[in-house]
Motif scaffolding. Sequence first.
Motif, short mmCIF file in Angstrom:
data_model
loop_
_atom_site.label_atom_id
_atom_site.label_comp_id
_atom_site.label_asym_id
_atom_site.label_seq_id
_atom_site.Cartn_x
_atom_site.Cartn_y
_atom_site.Cartn_z
N GLY A 28 0.41 -1.34 -0.03
CA GLY A 28 0.11 -0.39 0.49
C GLY A 28 0.45 0.94 0.03
N ASP A 30 2.61 2.60 -1.90
CA ASP A 30 2.42 3.25 -3.74
C ASP A 30 1.61 4.51 -3.34
OD1 ASP A 30 5.36 2.92 -3.92
OD2 ASP A 30 4.76 1.46 -5.54
N GLU A 31 0.61 3.56 -2.94
CA GLU A 31 -0.89 4.46 -2.68
C GLU A 31 -1.07 5.54 -2.05
OE1 GLU A 31 -1.78 0.58 -4.62
OE2 GLU A 31 -0.63 0.97 -3.09
N ALA A 34 0.56 8.20 -3.97
CA ALA A 34 0.08 9.25 -4.23
C ALA A 34 -1.24 10.30 -3.50
CB ALA A 34 -0.48 8.62 -5.13
N GLN A 35 -1.47 9.75 -2.20
CA GLN A 35 -2.41 10.75 -1.47
C GLN A 35 -1.58 11.98 -0.60
OE1 GLN A 35 -3.58 8.47 1.44
NE2 GLN A 35 -4.94 6.66 0.12
N ALA A 61 -6.55 7.64 -4.95
CA ALA A 61 -6.57 6.46 -4.34
C ALA A 61 -6.35 5.67 -3.29
CB ALA A 61 -6.23 4.74 -5.21
N SER A 62 -7.76 4.84 -2.90
CA SER A 62 -7.44 4.19 -1.56
C SER A 62 -5.93 3.14 -1.12
CB SER A 62 -8.44 3.67 -0.83
OG SER A 62 -8.36 2.20 -1.35
N ALA A 63 -5.74 2.80 -0.39
CA ALA A 63 -4.02 2.31 -0.25
C ALA A 63 -4.01 0.88 0.63
CB ALA A 63 -3.17 3.67 0.73
N TYR A 93 -6.77 5.46 3.70
CA TYR A 93 -6.96 6.78 3.59
C TYR A 93 -5.93 7.42 4.75
CZ TYR A 93 -9.15 7.37 -0.39
OH TYR A 93 -10.28 7.07 -1.44
#
Length: 122
Positions: A28, A30-31, A34-35, A61-63, A93
């Motif tokens: 998770g 990388d996600e 991105a947040q 996007a959620s992780a 999140y």
Amino acid sequence: MTGNDIPRPLNDIERDVIARLLSVPFPGRDELRAQLPFAAVEGRRGCGCVTVNLAVDRAAASAPVLSGAPVSADINDDESYAGIVLHVDGEGYLCCLEVYAIGDEPVRRLPPVERINARPQR
């Protein structure tokens, strides 16, 4: 949790500390990285410490993290010991950058990123 400066964008040091925590590999990550551009500070604790509650625009996007606290760090500077935990809510999140001290005094300033020893939770 109130104040004239809340909600507000992350400041540079908060962003750098979170980025340092997200530099170690875990599911998770990388996600969550991105947040970061979508994250803002939505509250503070009343104790005077630097812990902040975070809100992330759901356009990100959620992780798929395996834990609500997927990464943490130690900070040791010969004078004090502190820790940092990055919390993720049940929807995947970012929700809190927690900074805690071992001792009586709260941590009132985030450390330089080079003193942060990040590690994924196991």
